[in-house]
Design a protein around this motif. Structure first.
Motif: not given
Length: 153
Positions: A104-112, A116-122, A130-131, A143-153
């Motif tokens: 799901k993450l790979k698919t959503s990231k490809a769509i976005l 959200i990429g470095k060439n984005s005008k946003l 968006l992230y 996911s307790p681990k995923g939650d900790a990783v997401a908050k750092r990002g």
């Protein structure tokens, strides 16, 4: 002795029985199932009996015979079940759940990516928004681990 409880969230219902393996009598799960049947009939609630599943969390290779019934229909044992968006397997390894999240993450990231990429005008703030609203929930849900990783990002 085993402890049986009803777990309800929105339209998802689970009956959970916990205890030492030698004390769990699978046939005794029919008592709470019969109680659930009476409640469903009383409140005129129809369920999809084809979606009813049973899971036995164990490291054992052999499962007890399926003796659980709902509306006279035997509920088979499953090797994995999805409950509240989490894929559970009988040994609680979460391998399939993590694999589903990665897909799901790979698919959503490809769509976005164009947004959200470095060439984005946003602006950086909008990309971060968006992230946080589209990608981080995929990583952090249940996911307790995923939650900790997401908050750092």
């Amino acid at each position: 002795m085993p402890d049986t409880q009803l777990c309800l969230f929105a339209d998802d219902t689970a009956i959970m029985c916990t205890g030492p393996v030698k004390h769990i009598n699978v046939a005794k799960l029919n008592n709470p199932l019969a109680e659930l049947e009476r409640w469903l009939i009383k409140w005129k609630i129809k369920i999809n009996k084809d979606k009813c599943q049973a899971m036995y969390f164990t490291k054992a290779k052999k499962l007890p015979p399926p003796k659980k019934k709902l509306f006279r229909r035997t509920i088979p044992w499953c090797s994995e079940v999805k409950y509240l968006g989490i894929t559970l397997d009988k040994q609680l390894t979460f391998k399939k759940h993590i694999s589903n999240i990665k897909t799901k993450l790979k698919t959503s990231k490809a769509i976005l990516q164009p947004l959200i990429g470095k060439n984005s005008k946003l602006s950086l703030g909008n990309r971060l928004l968006l992230y946080k609203s589209m990608l981080r929930p995929l990583i952090s849900y249940a996911s307790p681990k995923g939650d900790a990783v997401a908050k750092r990002g």
